[in-house]
Design an enzyme around this catalytic site. Structure first.
Site, PDB file in Angstrom:
ATOM      1  N   GLU A 238      10.816 -25.490  25.312  1.00 41.85           N
ATOM      2  CA  GLU A 238      11.161 -26.115  24.029  1.00 41.85           C
ATOM      3  C   GLU A 238      12.553 -26.735  24.055  1.00 41.85           C
ATOM      4  O   GLU A 238      12.779 -27.791  23.453  1.00 41.85           O
ATOM      5  CB  GLU A 238      11.055 -25.091  22.896  1.00 41.85           C
ATOM      6  CG  GLU A 238       9.649 -24.558  22.650  1.00 41.85           C
ATOM      7  CD  GLU A 238       8.639 -25.660  22.387  1.00 41.85           C
ATOM      8  OE1 GLU A 238       9.012 -26.689  21.780  1.00 41.85           O
ATOM      9  OE2 GLU A 238       7.485 -25.520  22.812  1.00 41.85           O
TER      10      GLU A 238
ATOM     11  N   GLU B 182       5.073 -33.121  28.700  1.00 39.56           N
ATOM     12  CA  GLU B 182       4.842 -31.677  28.618  1.00 39.56           C
ATOM     13  C   GLU B 182       4.802 -31.058  30.017  1.00 39.56           C
ATOM     14  O   GLU B 182       5.278 -29.931  30.213  1.00 39.56           O
ATOM     15  CB  GLU B 182       3.540 -31.392  27.870  1.00 39.56           C
ATOM     16  CG  GLU B 182       3.550 -31.796  26.406  1.00 39.56           C
ATOM     17  CD  GLU B 182       4.492 -30.958  25.552  1.00 39.56           C
ATOM     18  OE1 GLU B 182       4.973 -29.911  26.033  1.00 39.56           O
ATOM     19  OE2 GLU B 182       4.754 -31.353  24.403  1.00 39.56           O
TER      20      GLU B 182
ATOM     21  N   ASP C  36       7.065 -28.048  31.331  1.00 41.68           N
ATOM     22  CA  ASP C  36       6.494 -26.830  31.927  1.00 41.68           C
ATOM     23  C   ASP C  36       7.193 -26.499  33.240  1.00 41.68           C
ATOM     24  O   ASP C  36       7.614 -25.354  33.473  1.00 41.68           O
ATOM     25  CB  ASP C  36       4.989 -27.016  32.186  1.00 41.68           C
ATOM     26  CG  ASP C  36       4.142 -26.809  30.943  1.00 41.68           C
ATOM     27  OD1 ASP C  36       4.650 -26.223  29.965  1.00 41.68           O
ATOM     28  OD2 ASP C  36       2.969 -27.225  30.956  1.00 41.68           O
TER      29      ASP C  36
END
Length: 557
Positions: A407, A459, A463
């Protein structure tokens, strides 16, 4: 609502009166969506948003014609079942269901992709209700919106945010055409859509019809079968939605006490410090960009557990006087839907200087808000198996820690977009981009699994970077604190437990939300980051050149 011709009992009511009732009393929006959201130029100012409708069928603009036709055939079968279950004459049901499918198909063809509207600068268009009435005159916008957003006081000069003006114009023309020639079919289309919306609150026959449709549609779109979902789970979710003000305080008091909050903040601080250290050594960032990035991390706000607003004592004592629960489950659900909408509108009208949370305290979805520069970790995420103060540090860093780091990297999404970082070494950045895309493309996909790497790239980068940052933070903690706890029943080292914990929380079964997910499929969220981390191959002794120990690796973060 006046009934429908399918059952032979139909009163031809005013179209806009029926639409107004569907929107305000049933929460059903057959032709467009209307909701309260932040003003594009002022995030803390609420404004009514008018957007494209959400179709109940999984349609895509680039869908193969054969699949497109098969999807509509299955949906037609489903609508026929609904009409028959509601006592309709089979021949009339077939006719009206076919026309409803035709209306849906035409509305779908009016849609323009998000990317196209954004590129044309037409994703957020400010118009007044009066102006919208001129553009799409079939809808009585003032009446429908006033009923839906009571107790707001609306006027013709009220400003709205419209996300697709062209769609609304075409939709209005279609409605006017249907009102002139096939008013009864338009009524049936709206009622069938309402029954679809309410089907979770109807009896088992409707549930079974819905289950069969979902199964068929997943087969047609080559998605893996959806695991059976017990109905009690739906009831728990609905209860949480309708009574969140009371349940939020109770849940946080029970599941996120001071010791858990303190331990979670210590973990976050370690992750944040590791990110700052990592930013200083990125080869594609110059010194100026590194300093800017570190400042952004230092200025970031973090909120954990639940929002301060949600924990106000008066909310926990709320009595919900406007909700009527009785012997009819459907009527009880509808009463809750109306009460919830009124509460949402009321909350938007009240001053709200802090960040307005997008999740419930029991959710497991963390997120970063660009407009408020705040990262949110709800209490539901800071529970087992993600986190517990008594867990070995390896578990907490591998699971919750990697999610926290993921995040935090969302802060820098803009830098990874084309032209997003003028002061960066764009050649090195582009090479890292291509490397990561090739890396993920090399993994075999399970049958009936697909993903769009252009949508999931950001994303994927978070990750891979999130796992690397969490490992760096954990390794630093090991140097300072000797005697790490392990799990007696597992013959694993602390580092192996770290990686196992990461994989455990990333690996899951398919869910209905996957079709809208910007993340890669679960197995890629496990294999992609693990194979990008040299330490994983070292601690698990993976053979050189194996799937999780490739000969070359990429580094963005």
């Amino acid at each position: 609502l006046g009934g429908w011709r399918i059952s032979g009992k139909w009163t031809s009511l005013n179209f806009n009166r029926t639409l107004r009732l569907l929107m305000s009393q049933y929460g059903h929006f057959p032709f467009f969506r209307a909701y309260l959201g932040p003003h594009p130029a002022s995030p803390h100012t609420p404004v009514i948003q008018i957007d494209q409708p959400e179709f109940d069928v999984p349609l895509k603009q680039d869908q193969e014609q054969k699949i497109y036709a098969q999807i509509f055939r299955e949906y037609l079968t489903y609508l026929n079942q609904l009409g028959t279950l509601l006592g309709g004459d089979p021949s009339k049901v077939q006719e009206h269901s076919s026309l409803s499918i035709s209306i849906t198909s035409r509305l779908f063809q009016f849609l323009r992709p998000l990317e196209q509207r954004r590129a044309q600068g037409k994703l957020f268009q400010m118009v007044t209700i009066d102006q919208l009435k001129e553009m799409a005159p079939a809808i009585d916008w003032l009446s429908c919106l006033q009923a839906t957003f009571t107790p707001m006081s609306l006027s013709p000069s009220q400003s709205l945010v419209v996300h697709d003006v062209e769609y609304l114009k075409n939709m209005s023309q279609l409605v006017e055409e249907m009102l002139l020639k096939q008013r009864d079919f338009l009524q049936s289309h709206m009622i069938l859509g309402l029954v679809v919306t309410l089907s979770p609150a109807l009896d088992s026959q409707f549930q079974e019809a819905r289950r069969k449709l979902s199964q068929k549609l997943r087969e047609l779109t080559e998605q893996p079968p959806m695991p059976a979902r017990p109905r009690w789970m739906k009831c728990v979710e609905e209860t949480g939605t309708f009574f969140e003000p009371t349940l939020a305080a109770l849940f946080v008091r029970e599941a996120f006490g001071p010791s858990t909050r303190s331990a979670a903040m210590k973990l976050f601080t370690a992750i944040r410090d590791a990110l700052i250290t990592r930013l200083r050594n990125l080869p594609w960032m110059n010194e100026e960009t590194q300093n800017m990035a570190q400042d952004k991390v230092a200025q970031l706000q973090v909120e954990m557990g639940a929002s301060e607003w949600a924990l106000k004592p008066e909310l926990a004592r709320q009595e919900y006087n406007d909700i009527q629960l009785g012997s009819s489950f459907l009527q009880s659900v509808l009463s809750c839907v109306r009460s919830l909408r009124a509460r949402i509108v009321q909350s938007f009208l009240q001053p709200h200087p802090q960040h307005r949370w997008k999740v419930s305290p029991w959710d497991v979805n963390a997120y970063y808000s660009v407009s408020d520069h705040v990262v949110v970790f709800p209490a539901g995420l800071l529970q087992p198996p993600f986190f517990h103060p008594g867990y070995p540090r390896a578990v907490n860093f591998g699971a919750a820690g990697s999610i926290m780091a993921h995040e935090l990297l969302h802060i820098f999404y803009q830098l990874l977009l084309p032209g997003g970082c003028f002061a960066c070494d764009n050649h090195a950045l582009q090479e890292a981009h291509l490397c990561l895309k090739r890396h993920y493309a090399a993994f075999p996909l399970p049958s009936r699994t697909s993903f769009n790497d252009s949508l999931t790239f950001l994303e994927n980068a978070a990750d891979v970077g999130g796992l690397a940052i969490a490992l760096q933070a954990y390794s630093k903690r090991l140097l300072r604190h000797h005697g790490e706890t392990v799990l007696p029943s597992l013959d694993l080292s602390p580092q192996q437990i770290f990686f196992r914990s990461y994989a455990q929380v990333m690996c899951r079964k398919p869910s209905p939300q996957d079709s809208h997910d910007t993340h890669s499929p679960p197995h890629l969220r496990v294999h992609g980051p693990l194979s990008s981390t040299p330490a994983f191959a070292r601690y698990f002794r993976c053979a050189r050149g194996a799937l999780l120990n490739p000969s070359s690796r990429c580094q963005l973060w």
